[in-house]
Design an enzyme around this catalytic site. Sequence first.
Site, PDB file in Angstrom:
ATOM      1  N   CYS A   1     -16.087  33.796 -17.961  1.00 21.19           N
ATOM      2  CA  CYS A   1     -15.197  34.377 -16.948  1.00 21.19           C
ATOM      3  C   CYS A   1     -15.899  35.365 -16.022  1.00 21.19           C
ATOM      4  O   CYS A   1     -15.275  35.929 -15.120  1.00 21.19           O
ATOM      5  CB  CYS A   1     -14.010  35.044 -17.640  1.00 21.19           C
ATOM      6  SG  CYS A   1     -13.125  33.888 -18.705  1.00 21.19           S
TER       7      CYS A   1
ATOM      8  N   HIS B   1     -10.671  43.559 -14.785  1.00 25.23           N
ATOM      9  CA  HIS B   1     -10.695  42.209 -15.354  1.00 25.23           C
ATOM     10  C   HIS B   1      -9.289  41.870 -15.852  1.00 25.23           C
ATOM     11  O   HIS B   1      -8.834  40.750 -15.677  1.00 25.23           O
ATOM     12  CB  HIS B   1     -11.718  42.139 -16.484  1.00 25.23           C
ATOM     13  CG  HIS B   1     -11.941  40.771 -17.029  1.00 25.23           C
ATOM     14  ND1 HIS B   1     -12.326  39.707 -16.236  1.00 25.23           N
ATOM     15  CD2 HIS B   1     -11.826  40.277 -18.291  1.00 25.23           C
ATOM     16  CE1 HIS B   1     -12.443  38.619 -16.985  1.00 25.23           C
ATOM     17  NE2 HIS B   1     -12.141  38.941 -18.232  1.00 25.23           N
TER      18      HIS B   1
ATOM     19  N   GLU C   1     -11.157  47.746 -21.690  1.00 28.84           N
ATOM     20  CA  GLU C   1     -11.459  48.028 -20.287  1.00 28.84           C
ATOM     21  C   GLU C   1     -10.921  49.392 -19.867  1.00 28.84           C
ATOM     22  O   GLU C   1     -11.576  50.120 -19.119  1.00 28.84           O
ATOM     23  CB  GLU C   1     -10.905  46.940 -19.380  1.00 28.84           C
ATOM     24  CG  GLU C   1     -11.315  47.132 -17.929  1.00 28.84           C
ATOM     25  CD  GLU C   1     -11.006  45.962 -17.024  1.00 28.84           C
ATOM     26  OE1 GLU C   1     -11.512  45.939 -15.903  1.00 28.84           O
ATOM     27  OE2 GLU C   1     -10.246  45.059 -17.452  1.00 28.84           O
TER      28      GLU C   1
ATOM     29  N   LYS D   1      -4.896  39.066 -11.914  1.00 25.51           N
ATOM     30  CA  LYS D   1      -4.487  38.000 -12.836  1.00 25.51           C
ATOM     31  C   LYS D   1      -3.003  38.052 -13.176  1.00 25.51           C
ATOM     32  O   LYS D   1      -2.451  37.062 -13.654  1.00 25.51           O
ATOM     33  CB  LYS D   1      -5.316  38.069 -14.117  1.00 25.51           C
ATOM     34  CG  LYS D   1      -6.789  37.765 -13.934  1.00 25.51           C
ATOM     35  CD  LYS D   1      -7.538  37.853 -15.256  1.00 25.51           C
ATOM     36  CE  LYS D   1      -9.023  37.599 -15.075  1.00 25.51           C
ATOM     37  NZ  LYS D   1      -9.738  38.723 -14.445  1.00 25.51           N
TER      38      LYS D   1
ATOM     39  N   HIS E   1      -5.483  33.524 -14.862  1.00 22.58           N
ATOM     40  CA  HIS E   1      -6.917  33.754 -15.065  1.00 22.58           C
ATOM     41  C   HIS E   1      -7.692  32.535 -14.572  1.00 22.58           C
ATOM     42  O   HIS E   1      -7.668  31.481 -15.212  1.00 22.58           O
ATOM     43  CB  HIS E   1      -7.172  34.015 -16.549  1.00 22.58           C
ATOM     44  CG  HIS E   1      -8.542  34.528 -16.857  1.00 22.58           C
ATOM     45  ND1 HIS E   1      -9.581  34.496 -15.945  1.00 22.58           N
ATOM     46  CD2 HIS E   1      -9.064  35.078 -17.994  1.00 22.58           C
ATOM     47  CE1 HIS E   1     -10.661  35.017 -16.505  1.00 22.58           C
ATOM     48  NE2 HIS E   1     -10.371  35.377 -17.738  1.00 22.58           N
TER      49      HIS E   1
ATOM     50  N   PHE F   1     -16.485  35.617 -22.261  1.00 24.82           N
ATOM     51  CA  PHE F   1     -16.858  35.247 -23.631  1.00 24.82           C
ATOM     52  C   PHE F   1     -18.391  35.212 -23.727  1.00 24.82           C
ATOM     53  O   PHE F   1     -19.076  34.722 -22.826  1.00 24.82           O
ATOM     54  CB  PHE F   1     -16.314  33.865 -23.992  1.00 24.82           C
ATOM     55  CG  PHE F   1     -14.846  33.840 -24.349  1.00 24.82           C
ATOM     56  CD1 PHE F   1     -14.067  34.978 -24.304  1.00 24.82           C
ATOM     57  CD2 PHE F   1     -14.250  32.648 -24.744  1.00 24.82           C
ATOM     58  CE1 PHE F   1     -12.726  34.942 -24.651  1.00 24.82           C
ATOM     59  CE2 PHE F   1     -12.909  32.602 -25.088  1.00 24.82           C
ATOM     60  CZ  PHE F   1     -12.143  33.751 -25.037  1.00 24.82           C
TER      61      PHE F   1
END
Length: 415
Positions: free
Chosen positions: A163, A303, A314, A335, A340, A399
Amino acid sequence: MNVRAVVTGIGVISPIGNSIDEVWENMLAGRSGVGPVTRFDTANYTTKIAGEVKNFDPASFIDKKELRRMDLAEQYALVASELAIRDSGLDLNNLDLNRCGVVIGSGIGGISTFEQQHSTLVTSGPGRVSPFFIPMMIIDMCAGLVSMRFGFKGANYATVSACASSAHAIADAFRVVQRGESDVMIAGGAEATITPTSMAGFCQARAMSTRNDEPEKASRPFDKGRDGFVMGEGSAIIIIESLEHAKKRGARIYGEILGAGMTADAYHMTAPHPEGEGAGRAMTQAIRSAGLKAEQINYVNTHGTATDLGDIAETRAIKSVLGERAYKVPCNSTKSMSGHLLGAAGAIELVACLKSIETGWVHPTINLDDPDPDCDLDYVPNLKRKWDVQYAVSNSFGFGGHNVSLVVGKLNGTA
């Protein structure tokens, strides 16, 4: 050499619109692009919703014969790049094409092609597999096709970091311009993963929201009731130019890319470091490389995936970098509306930063009705806000522990 790099064009294909004007209007209005999956039967899936691209007509841009030889992700990338070029006003006949390049990231690439061709292999044998299977599947072909479309002969490649892929692509393209190696770069990401296998994998990982009866309310970053991310798709592409090149042709400039930071958590395959340690270092690196101090940052596009661990990590990372000022800096999650976009997420979120710089508005984080006490920053809940954005940070994490932060600002800033 330290050439200044600016953004002069934007192209977007997304669940919340297929032009920058439509996308920005929907962002400011807080409209969700999430709904029931329409492409396949989700009866046996725990998650039955996603942010699908709507009203996409690639035949207006790409020859029908060529379309049959492209994965959907490649189509998204090509059309978004065309829109970005048009938005920039670049005259391809007046460019040194050897000094124009393309970097486009994707987390997964042509997975729908892979699924379809594997099915053909199983049911009909290897002789029936398409000769275009490999170029339709491989991630770098988005960049390759875009370079062929416009004749760009400079740096040309893909970035793959889950991502964080498109944020890495933009960081790399920015540095190519900054080093004086290119005058113009097409950069961003593309993803088309709303497929049976992708959905099944993420469902089994229990990473996605199962709020199937309220699709538009399913993506809930920083909310106490969040239960996972909502998959989206599409492409976001920006045109990065050297400031000198852009000024010489009288280009409109959205903003300046000032810095980038890239780190690794080195912690876990899918979970972030609980204190956001790697994320914080990426932000700090980006701010330093921009020649700024943390107190000059006055907007953060997070994010913000609406995962339990990610949102808390975060939040902690932002606090570690901005200190007490963190509570006074608007932060939001794109998002919450778009879902996403995985490998394309960083690019569409940087677009949101650039439009905020241009217009003086920051979009809301929708569905933030009951804030998690562990996520206690100013996440611009539910309503847009007038805000003079001077310097913005855009965060992207993936990831594998990949972290990227980008810093953009107004052209006439002090950096």
